[in-house]
Every structure is written in C-alpha cells, then in structure tokens.
Design a protein around this motif. Structure first.
Motif, mmCIF file in Angstrom:
data_model
loop_
_atom_site.group_PDB
_atom_site.id
_atom_site.type_symbol
_atom_site.label_atom_id
_atom_site.label_comp_id
_atom_site.label_asym_id
_atom_site.label_seq_id
_atom_site.Cartn_x
_atom_site.Cartn_y
_atom_site.Cartn_z
ATOM 1 N N GLU A 1 10.954 -6.764 14.179
ATOM 2 C CA GLU A 1 12.056 -6.484 14.219
ATOM 3 C C GLU A 1 12.597 -6.657 12.653
ATOM 4 N N GLY A 2 12.001 -8.199 11.803
ATOM 5 C CA GLY A 2 12.338 -7.939 10.901
ATOM 6 C C GLY A 2 11.276 -7.048 9.908
ATOM 7 N N VAL A 3 10.258 -6.757 9.724
ATOM 8 C CA VAL A 3 8.977 -6.175 9.228
ATOM 9 C C VAL A 3 10.185 -4.222 9.635
ATOM 10 N N LEU A 4 10.247 -4.433 10.354
ATOM 11 C CA LEU A 4 10.731 -2.153 10.995
ATOM 12 C C LEU A 4 12.176 -2.257 10.498
ATOM 13 N N ALA A 5 12.310 -3.664 9.506
ATOM 14 C CA ALA A 5 14.117 -3.401 9.249
ATOM 15 C C ALA A 5 14.029 -2.451 7.507
ATOM 16 N N SER A 6 12.964 -3.318 7.205
ATOM 17 C CA SER A 6 13.219 -3.254 5.304
ATOM 18 C C SER A 6 11.203 -2.066 4.992
ATOM 19 N N ARG A 7 10.947 -1.471 6.483
ATOM 20 C CA ARG A 7 9.672 -0.373 6.501
ATOM 21 C C ARG A 7 10.860 0.851 6.394
ATOM 22 N N ARG A 8 11.563 1.067 7.497
ATOM 23 C CA ARG A 8 12.627 2.482 7.797
ATOM 24 C C ARG A 8 12.444 3.359 6.469
ATOM 25 N N ASP A 9 13.087 3.235 5.505
ATOM 26 C CA ASP A 9 13.389 3.500 4.257
ATOM 27 C C ASP A 9 11.857 4.571 3.596
ATOM 28 N N GLU B 1 11.172 7.984 3.747
ATOM 29 C CA GLU B 1 11.028 8.895 3.052
ATOM 30 C C GLU B 1 9.375 9.527 3.290
ATOM 31 N N ALA B 2 8.564 9.271 3.404
ATOM 32 C CA ALA B 2 7.613 9.315 3.794
ATOM 33 C C ALA B 2 7.112 10.626 5.169
ATOM 34 N N GLY B 3 8.512 10.530 5.487
ATOM 35 C CA GLY B 3 8.343 11.769 6.596
ATOM 36 C C GLY B 3 7.736 10.670 8.564
ATOM 37 N N ASN C 1 1.297 -5.805 7.799
ATOM 38 C CA ASN C 1 0.206 -5.673 7.219
ATOM 39 C C ASN C 1 0.124 -4.290 7.951
ATOM 40 N N LEU C 2 -0.419 -4.850 9.263
ATOM 41 C CA LEU C 2 -0.426 -3.275 10.072
ATOM 42 C C LEU C 2 0.593 -2.258 10.154
ATOM 43 N N ILE C 3 1.375 -2.607 10.015
ATOM 44 C CA ILE C 3 2.610 -1.390 10.385
ATOM 45 C C ILE C 3 2.695 -0.966 8.397
ATOM 46 N N ASP C 4 2.353 -2.001 7.480
ATOM 47 C CA ASP C 4 2.255 -0.903 6.152
ATOM 48 C C ASP C 4 1.140 -0.232 6.716
ATOM 49 N N ASN C 5 0.105 -0.799 6.700
ATOM 50 C CA ASN C 5 -1.734 0.163 6.714
ATOM 51 C C ASN C 5 -0.842 2.084 7.839
ATOM 52 N N ALA C 6 -0.049 1.323 8.807
ATOM 53 C CA ALA C 6 0.506 2.440 10.013
ATOM 54 C C ALA C 6 0.813 4.312 9.173
ATOM 55 N N ILE C 7 1.681 3.179 8.615
ATOM 56 C CA ILE C 7 2.680 3.957 7.642
ATOM 57 C C ILE C 7 1.421 4.520 6.131
ATOM 58 N N ARG C 8 0.753 3.748 6.058
ATOM 59 C CA ARG C 8 0.066 4.308 4.519
ATOM 60 C C ARG C 8 -0.982 5.335 4.740
ATOM 61 N N HIS C 9 -1.224 5.205 5.957
ATOM 62 C CA HIS C 9 -2.926 6.084 5.955
ATOM 63 C C HIS C 9 -2.176 6.965 7.070
ATOM 64 N N ASN C 10 -1.277 7.951 6.927
ATOM 65 C CA ASN C 10 -0.734 8.615 8.509
ATOM 66 C C ASN C 10 -0.413 10.205 7.376
ATOM 67 N N ASP D 1 5.853 13.855 9.164
ATOM 68 C CA ASP D 1 6.094 14.435 10.593
ATOM 69 C C ASP D 1 4.565 13.257 11.498
ATOM 70 N N GLY D 2 4.482 12.805 10.604
ATOM 71 C CA GLY D 2 3.029 11.513 12.245
ATOM 72 C C GLY D 2 4.742 10.677 12.782
ATOM 73 N N HIS D 3 4.139 9.772 13.261
ATOM 74 C CA HIS D 3 4.671 8.665 14.036
ATOM 75 C C HIS D 3 4.055 6.871 13.985
ATOM 76 N N VAL D 4 4.371 6.133 13.905
ATOM 77 C CA VAL D 4 4.423 4.759 14.526
ATOM 78 C C VAL D 4 4.855 4.079 15.697
ATOM 79 N N LYS D 5 3.654 3.696 16.647
ATOM 80 C CA LYS D 5 5.018 2.882 17.763
ATOM 81 C C LYS D 5 4.034 0.905 17.751
#
Length: 356
Positions: free
Chosen positions: A216-224, A228-230, A255-264, A267-271
């Motif tokens: 929850e804490g990591v997702l809150a800091s990565r939502r913006d 921006e990346a859609g 790092n798991l979430i950053d990797n999932a956002i960066r290499h996407n 209009d993609g998604h991360v779950k």
C-alpha cells in the motif's frame, strides 16, 4: 601420516597373526600321537605317547612371529599408500588452484569411497567459487562502465561550459542543471548498488511485517508516475504477515513495482496481489508489456541485465531491480518464481514463510 597408518595396519596384521598362532598351537599341543607296540604279527596294540614337542612348537611359532614383522610392515605401508593416494591428489591440486585457475578439478574418478566423495564435493565447491569469481568480475566491469558513462558526460559538459568565452548566466545555469541531472543519475546508481550489496549480505533483523501494508505504501508513492505513463495500478491485498527486514522487504516490493511500470506500454496495467496460503504468504506482481522469451527470464535476475539495451527509446533503468529482488528473496530464505505472460509482460511471485 603414512607412517602412522602403516604402523597401525602392521600392528593389526601382527595381532591377527599372533591370534592365529595361539589358536593353532593350543590344539597341536594336545594332539596325542598313537604308535604301534609289541610283535608286528600280533594285533594292533597302541600306546598313547607324547604329541608334538612343546619346545619345537614354541621355536617355530617364534620364528613365524619374527618373519611376520617385516611382512606386516610392508603390507601396512602398501595399504596406507593406497589409502592416502586420493588424499595426496586432493592436497596437490588444492595447492595449485587459486583465484586465477579455478577451472582445475580433482577428477578422482573411481572407485567411489569416502575420499573420492570428498574430492567430488571439493570439485563442486571449486565450480561454485569459479562461478562466483566470474560473476564478481562481470559485476565490477559492468558497474565501472555504468559509473564511467555519467562521469564522462559530466566532465564533457563542464569542459564545454568553461571553454565557452561568451557563456552567459543562462547558459551556465543550463549547464549546472544538466550536471545536477547527471549527478542524480550517479546517486541513484550508487544507491542501487548499495541496496544490492546490503541484500546480498543477509538479514540482520527479523521483524513482523505485513506485506499488504508495505505494498500500500509503495503503490501510494508510485501512482503519479504510473498515471503519467498511462499505466493502471490495481491491487488485491489480503493480510500477508511474515518476518524479515522491513527495509529490505520494502526495497523488494518497490523494485518489483518499478520494474513492472518501467517495462510496460501505454494503456498497460500492473496488478499486485498479496495472500496467505497455509504456512506461506505470497506476493505477486503481474504486468503487461513486451513479450519476454522464456529462455531470457533467469538472465534478467542477474546484475546489469536488460531484455534489450533500450526500451521505448530511453534508458532509465540500471538492470539492477530484479537482481535486488532476487538477493532479498534469498536473504529471507524465500522462493521466487517468474513466468512470461503469453500476451506480454511478466508475472513474478515471491513466497515467504508465514508469521503467526
């Protein structure tokens, strides 16, 4: 050592010889020889006489025991030499092997016994050491290259700014901003290297941690960043309480979430999912993105490894994120599984022991 073993074997052989002589001599002493008495034509009349002469029996036994001494010593020396031959091979080869020629192996072969098993174990150890040294050399080379690039850019930027006699305040301010950006790149790279080194060092504290709260804490800091990346961020978080280092576990999730956002892709998604199942808790991060060949997945968990040199025309990663995830997983004695999604992207699951 061969002398001591030879004496021990010789003593055993000699003791066995003494025991054999004792068990042979005692019955012979009691043997009574029967010899005929009276007229030859008369019926056989026997008289019990003395058996084998005791002095002759003792003398023969003494001679046999004296002869047995060199025989036992020779046999003990031979057996000790045969026994220590693999150990000598292990010692001589181990002296030769160093960090520069870890490719050498003992190769003791057959027959299989305790010493050859020791040799096989040492061969496996040398193979692991060789792999570790190779990985360390590659890591140092890659880290040097990654650090040299921004340093060279920073030097060139400053030299150009200083060499321009007509540079005004705006030009110098722009050069300073670019220098700060390059410095930030170096700072982030060094921080990633320190995180990787800390993860590989192991866990020094074991606290109770709920992975759902960490996510929850990591997702809150990565939502913006994701907006921006859609990219759409979705979560299904159930309590998942485990034990470990909170800082390292947060680094793993980040790092798991950053990797999932960066290499996407747009209009993609991360779950992100957390759950508890029996004696284990699981954290799963699945994302869309480019198709990942199945034979390339394990390589991505090594330092400075990327699926491609550049993605989406930019190079904003260092190839350390999944390596940090793998190091944190091993430090917590957890298990990591990764699979390529048929439509593109990865699905990575880390399973920890549940804390009750």
């Amino acid at each position: 050592m061969q002398k001591r073993l030879a004496l021990a074997y010789a003593a055993g052989v000699y003791a066995a010889g003494v025991v054999v002589l004792v068990f042979v001599d005692l019955p012979l002493v009691s043997i009574q020889a029967a010899r005929p008495q009276g007229h030859p034509s008369s019926s056989a009349i026997t008289e019990t006489g003395s058996g084998i002469s005791l002095p002759r029996l003792l003398a023969g036994s003494a001679v046999a025991l004296v002869v047995l001494i060199p025989v036992a010593l020779a046999l003990g020396w031979y057996v000790a030499g045969r026994f220590l031959r693999p150990l000598r091979a292990i010692t001589s080869t181990a002296k030769i092997i160093s960090a520069g020629n870890l490719h050498r192996r003992l190769d003791l072969g057959e027959p299989t016994d305790e010493l050859t098993e020791l040799g096989h174990t040492l061969d496996d150890l040398f193979a692991r050491l060789e792999s570790s040294f190779d990985a360390q050399r590659h890591f140092v080379a890659n880290a040097s290259h990654e650090l040299r690039t921004p340093l060279a850019g920073l030097r060139t930027l400053l030299e150009v700014a200083l060499a321009d006699p007509g540079a005004d305040a705006d030009a110098l301010r722009s050069a300073c901003q670019e220098a700060l950006a390059l410095g930030g790149h170096q700072e982030r790279l060094v921080q990633a290297l320190l995180t990787l080194a800390t993860s590989e060092r192991g866990v020094t504290r074991w606290d109770t941690v709920d992975l759902a709260h960490v996510v929850e804490g990591v997702l809150a800091s990565r939502r913006d960043l994701a907006r921006e990346a859609g990219i759409d961020l979705a979560e299904h978080l159930a309590p998942a309480v485990t034990a470990g280092d909170p800082r390292l576990l947060e680094s793993l999730v980040a790092n798991l979430i950053d990797n999932a956002i960066r290499h996407n892709h747009a209009d993609g998604h991360v779950k992100v999912t957390t759950q508890t199942s029996g004696a284990q808790v699981a954290l799963t991060v699945a994302n869309t993105g480019p198709v990942v060949p199945g034979d390339q997945i394990q390589r991505l968990f090594h330092p400075f490894q990327r699926l491609a040199p550049e993605r989406h025309g930019r190079r904003d990663g260092y190839g350390l994120g999944l390596a940090i995830v793998d190091a944190v997983t091993q430090a917590h004695r957890a298990t990591l599984t990764a699979g390529a999604r048929p439509e593109g992207g990865l699905s990575i699951t880390v399973r920890f022991a549940a804390c009750r």
